[in-house]
Design a protein around this motif. Structure first.
Motif, PDB file in Angstrom:
ATOM      1  N   PHE A  21      29.015  38.395 -54.821  1.00  0.00           N
ATOM      2  CA  PHE A  21      29.220  38.635 -56.248  1.00  0.00           C
ATOM      3  C   PHE A  21      27.846  38.709 -56.917  1.00  0.00           C
ATOM      4  N   PRO A  22      27.340  39.918 -57.173  1.00  0.00           N
ATOM      5  CA  PRO A  22      26.026  40.060 -57.808  1.00  0.00           C
ATOM      6  C   PRO A  22      26.112  39.930 -59.322  1.00  0.00           C
ATOM      7  N   LEU A  23      25.015  39.584 -59.933  1.00  0.00           N
ATOM      8  CA  LEU A  23      24.880  39.660 -61.377  1.00  0.00           C
ATOM      9  C   LEU A  23      24.735  41.137 -61.721  1.00  0.00           C
ATOM     10  N   PRO A  24      25.442  41.631 -62.741  1.00  0.00           N
ATOM     11  CA  PRO A  24      25.495  43.088 -62.969  1.00  0.00           C
ATOM     12  C   PRO A  24      24.301  43.660 -63.725  1.00  0.00           C
ATOM     13  N   PHE A  25      23.118  43.401 -63.217  1.00  0.00           N
ATOM     14  CA  PHE A  25      21.893  43.989 -63.753  1.00  0.00           C
ATOM     15  C   PHE A  25      21.094  44.537 -62.584  1.00  0.00           C
ATOM     16  N   LEU A  92      28.592  36.067 -69.777  1.00  0.00           N
ATOM     17  CA  LEU A  92      29.321  36.456 -68.570  1.00  0.00           C
ATOM     18  C   LEU A  92      29.940  35.244 -67.894  1.00  0.00           C
ATOM     19  N   ASN A  93      29.154  34.187 -67.713  1.00  0.00           N
ATOM     20  CA  ASN A  93      29.685  32.991 -67.061  1.00  0.00           C
ATOM     21  C   ASN A  93      30.806  32.350 -67.858  1.00  0.00           C
ATOM     22  N   ALA A  94      30.645  32.301 -69.173  1.00  0.00           N
ATOM     23  CA  ALA A  94      31.680  31.704 -70.018  1.00  0.00           C
ATOM     24  C   ALA A  94      32.984  32.492 -69.917  1.00  0.00           C
ATOM     25  N   ALA A  95      32.864  33.816 -69.903  1.00  0.00           N
ATOM     26  CA  ALA A  95      34.069  34.650 -69.824  1.00  0.00           C
ATOM     27  C   ALA A  95      34.739  34.533 -68.463  1.00  0.00           C
ATOM     28  N   ILE A  96      33.946  34.444 -67.388  1.00  0.00           N
ATOM     29  CA  ILE A  96      34.505  34.288 -66.043  1.00  0.00           C
ATOM     30  C   ILE A  96      35.307  33.001 -65.937  1.00  0.00           C
ATOM     31  N   GLU A  97      34.741  31.927 -66.474  1.00  0.00           N
ATOM     32  CA  GLU A  97      35.444  30.638 -66.397  1.00  0.00           C
ATOM     33  C   GLU A  97      36.693  30.625 -67.262  1.00  0.00           C
ATOM     34  N   ALA A  98      36.584  31.166 -68.473  1.00  0.00           N
ATOM     35  CA  ALA A  98      37.710  31.106 -69.407  1.00  0.00           C
ATOM     36  C   ALA A  98      38.875  31.982 -68.960  1.00  0.00           C
ATOM     37  N   SER A  99      38.571  33.139 -68.375  1.00  0.00           N
ATOM     38  CA  SER A  99      39.638  34.080 -68.018  1.00  0.00           C
ATOM     39  C   SER A  99      40.228  33.838 -66.635  1.00  0.00           C
ATOM     40  N   GLY A 100      39.477  33.168 -65.758  1.00  0.00           N
ATOM     41  CA  GLY A 100      39.951  32.970 -64.392  1.00  0.00           C
ATOM     42  C   GLY A 100      39.930  34.234 -63.553  1.00  0.00           C
ATOM     43  N   PRO A 128      27.141  30.434 -61.946  1.00  0.00           N
ATOM     44  CA  PRO A 128      27.927  29.232 -61.654  1.00  0.00           C
ATOM     45  C   PRO A 128      29.418  29.421 -61.899  1.00  0.00           C
ATOM     46  N   GLY A 129      29.783  30.334 -62.786  1.00  0.00           N
ATOM     47  CA  GLY A 129      31.193  30.585 -63.029  1.00  0.00           C
ATOM     48  C   GLY A 129      31.903  31.054 -61.770  1.00  0.00           C
ATOM     49  N   ALA A 130      31.241  31.918 -60.992  1.00  0.00           N
ATOM     50  CA  ALA A 130      31.822  32.386 -59.739  1.00  0.00           C
ATOM     51  C   ALA A 130      31.846  31.276 -58.701  1.00  0.00           C
ATOM     52  N   GLN A 131      30.822  30.429 -58.715  1.00  0.00           N
ATOM     53  CA  GLN A 131      30.775  29.317 -57.768  1.00  0.00           C
ATOM     54  C   GLN A 131      31.934  28.350 -57.997  1.00  0.00           C
ATOM     55  N   LYS A 132      32.234  28.085 -59.257  1.00  0.00           N
ATOM     56  CA  LYS A 132      33.348  27.184 -59.573  1.00  0.00           C
ATOM     57  C   LYS A 132      34.681  27.780 -59.112  1.00  0.00           C
ATOM     58  N   ALA A 133      34.807  29.093 -59.238  1.00  0.00           N
ATOM     59  CA  ALA A 133      36.022  29.763 -58.771  1.00  0.00           C
ATOM     60  C   ALA A 133      36.170  29.622 -57.262  1.00  0.00           C
ATOM     61  N   ALA A 134      35.068  29.769 -56.524  1.00  0.00           N
ATOM     62  CA  ALA A 134      35.107  29.616 -55.069  1.00  0.00           C
ATOM     63  C   ALA A 134      35.467  28.187 -54.686  1.00  0.00           C
ATOM     64  N   ALA A 135      34.917  27.211 -55.410  1.00  0.00           N
ATOM     65  CA  ALA A 135      35.206  25.806 -55.100  1.00  0.00           C
ATOM     66  C   ALA A 135      36.685  25.501 -55.261  1.00  0.00           C
ATOM     67  N   GLU A 136      37.308  26.092 -56.266  1.00  0.00           N
ATOM     68  CA  GLU A 136      38.748  25.876 -56.474  1.00  0.00           C
ATOM     69  C   GLU A 136      39.567  26.391 -55.299  1.00  0.00           C
ATOM     70  N   LEU A 137      39.033  27.402 -54.613  1.00  0.00           N
ATOM     71  CA  LEU A 137      39.742  27.998 -53.470  1.00  0.00           C
ATOM     72  C   LEU A 137      39.261  27.443 -52.139  1.00  0.00           C
ATOM     73  N   GLY A 138      38.380  26.452 -52.179  1.00  0.00           N
ATOM     74  CA  GLY A 138      37.888  25.841 -50.945  1.00  0.00           C
ATOM     75  C   GLY A 138      36.938  26.721 -50.154  1.00  0.00           C
ATOM     76  N   THR A 209      19.387  25.764 -60.658  1.00  0.00           N
ATOM     77  CA  THR A 209      19.363  24.417 -60.092  1.00  0.00           C
ATOM     78  C   THR A 209      20.778  23.952 -59.769  1.00  0.00           C
ATOM     79  N   GLU A 210      21.671  24.195 -60.705  1.00  0.00           N
ATOM     80  CA  GLU A 210      23.075  23.790 -60.533  1.00  0.00           C
ATOM     81  C   GLU A 210      23.719  24.513 -59.362  1.00  0.00           C
ATOM     82  N   THR A 211      23.568  25.833 -59.317  1.00  0.00           N
ATOM     83  CA  THR A 211      24.235  26.590 -58.262  1.00  0.00           C
ATOM     84  C   THR A 211      23.667  26.256 -56.887  1.00  0.00           C
ATOM     85  N   THR A 212      22.347  26.093 -56.801  1.00  0.00           N
ATOM     86  CA  THR A 212      21.741  25.781 -55.504  1.00  0.00           C
ATOM     87  C   THR A 212      22.162  24.400 -55.021  1.00  0.00           C
ATOM     88  N   THR A 213      22.144  23.417 -55.905  1.00  0.00           N
ATOM     89  CA  THR A 213      22.522  22.054 -55.535  1.00  0.00           C
ATOM     90  C   THR A 213      23.960  21.980 -55.035  1.00  0.00           C
TER      91      THR A 213
END
Length: 466
Positions: A21-25, A92-100, A128-138, A209-213
């Motif tokens: 999942f790349p950042l769209p830039f 982008l991250n806020a919208a990814i998290e809010a919309s699922g 990090p929004g995409a990372q949180k989505a992956a964590a929810e799916l294991g 820092t958050e995503t790497t950790t």
């Protein structure tokens, strides 16, 4: 997808699968697709998630599967955010998290993929929004850092910089060396207190820092010989549980070439370069995002004209702040430069830098541009703008010594002198020797058994172990 490929068109049995999942830039999308190509060549099938905003062209990458993350919320958030890149990343991250939407798209890929199941999600460090989505799916995540190891280390060091009094930056101390992180100076740092929204500035620093950790590994688009102490510092901090893979330059690890360009390339510049003497042309490009004010644009134009050197200048629409259209060149400029100057909206940059006629590169020091220049042994004139660019420019001048910084107010006389310094005389010849040596080191890392090739093998083994 029946098989992957080895870069020469031969099928390679699928050993595993990843989702990316790349950042769209542009500066983030290109290295992610190049990483996908490197994995694909070793038998790891790749599925690329993407937003509708700056969507890649699937037809240009038939070796990958593409899955859109359809969400009006994401598109609306990006459209509403200011032109500033930080604001768009946060939106982008806020919208990814809010919309699922990322979770839904990822779940569909997992359930719909042929065996084997995807081993992990490779995300941009600023997602990090995409990372949180992956964590929810294991699903484990691996983070791609599209900047240098020096920038990676720096962004993890802001607590120390505040504790030592480097930040907030004082006007009287901008030239103060950061003794803990040579060759950097205070002026090279991103200072959240000077950003229009300090809270947002602090948040963007915390993202990588958050995503790497929270990841199972980190990929950095660099090579061992270029940033040995910086990579070691990051590895020491992260420890053995989060391995760091120096896999660069990514643009030479796959056959993607310029297929990931979001802008149409004007190839007439290659024919123009064919008419010029070896090493005579200065290539000028400030990337796909940087904007300059009208006065600076005018000074750049006349500095180029007065230098007497042939030049190829990328004058893209939107380059001048306050306008989305193509900038107007100063009156009399075209007549002054005649055939000595070539202006295009966008260029096939890697091919331009590889051309025998190009001897120098005036750059904003985006990391992709810097690696492409190092690979071709092209000297750099550095005019960084924001983010990690000042860090890279400082390394170009002080550590790698393959170019010079253009600091302070943009003035045509200063530009003319800087161009002559870069491309004429004994000092330029010495810098060229260092650039050629650095190029040799990069070529060695890409050889069979070289550090980058070993890192790719280790990354694949790591992915297959998740």
């Amino acid at each position: 997808m029946a098989g992957a490929g080895d870069g020469d068109g031969r099928a390679v049995p699928v050993r595993g699968r990843v989702v990316l999942f790349p950042l769209p830039f542009q500066g983030h999308l290109s290295p992610m697709l190049q990483l996908a190509g490197a994995l694909h060549a070793r038998g790891v099938a790749a599925t690329v998630l993407h937003t509708d905003y700056n969507a890649p062209d699937p037809a240009a990458h038939p070796e990958f599967a593409f899955v859109a993350v359809p969400s009006g919320a994401v598109s609306a958030a990006l459209a509403a955010a200011p032109g500033d890149g930080i604001a768009k990343i946060m939106a982008l991250n806020a919208a990814i998290e809010a919309s699922g939407c990322a979770r839904d798209a990822l779940a569909s890929v997992i359930s719909g993929s042929a065996p084997p199941r995807p081993a992990c999600l490779v995300i941009d460090a600023a997602l990090p929004g995409a990372q949180k989505a992956a964590a929810e799916l294991g699903l484990p995540t691996i983070v791609l850092h599209t900047g240098s190891a020096a920038a990676f280390r720096l962004f993890r060091s802001y607590a120390m910089l505040r504790e030592k009094g480097y930040l907030p930056a004082k006007e009287s101390e901008l030239n103060r060396p950061i003794k803990e992180m040579p060759p950097l100076r205070v002026s090279d740092l991103f200072d959240p207190s000077k950003y229009f929204n300090e809270e947002m500035g602090n948040k963007i620093l915390a993202l990588s820092t958050e995503t790497t950790t929270n990841s199972s590994g980190a990929v950095v688009n660099t090579f061992e010989a270029l940033e040995t102490p910086e990579l070691q510092s990051v590895r020491d901090e992260l420890g053995a549980t989060i391995p760091v893979f120096a896999i660069g330059p990514l643009h030479k690890l796959s056959n993607n070439g310029d297929r990931s360009s979001l802008l149409e390339q004007d190839r007439s510049c290659i024919e123009w370069l064919d008419t010029k003497e070896p090493g005579s042309v200065l290539y000028v490009s400030f990337g796909s995002v940087v904007r300059v004010n009208q006065d600076d644009f005018t000074e750049v134009a006349w500095g180029l004209a007065n230098s007497g050197r042939p030049f190829l200048w990328v004058v893209r629409p939107g380059l001048v702040a306050g306008s989305s259209g193509k900038p107007d060149l100063p009156d009399g400029f075209r007549e002054a430069v005649e055939d000595r100057g070539k202006m295009v909206d966008w260029a096939p940059q890697a091919e331009v830098l590889a051309h025998h006629a190009v001897g120098g590169f005036w750059t904003h020091n985006g990391w992709n541009s810097t690696l492409e220049s190092i690979f071709e042994g092209v000297l750099m004139l550095s005019r960084p703008s924001f983010g990690d660019q000042p860090v890279t420019a400082r390394y170009v001048q002080e550590t790698w010594r393959t170019g010079f910084l253009v600091e302070g107010k943009v003035e045509r006389g200063k530009i003319e002198k800087a161009i002559r310094r870069l491309m004429e005389g004994e000092e330029a010849a010495e810098v060229k020797e260092r650039a050629d040596e650095l190029k040799k080191q990069m070529l060695m890392c890409l050889e069979d058994g070289g550090s980058t090739q070993q890192a790719v093998d280790k990354l694949v083994d790591h992915i297959l172990s998740l």
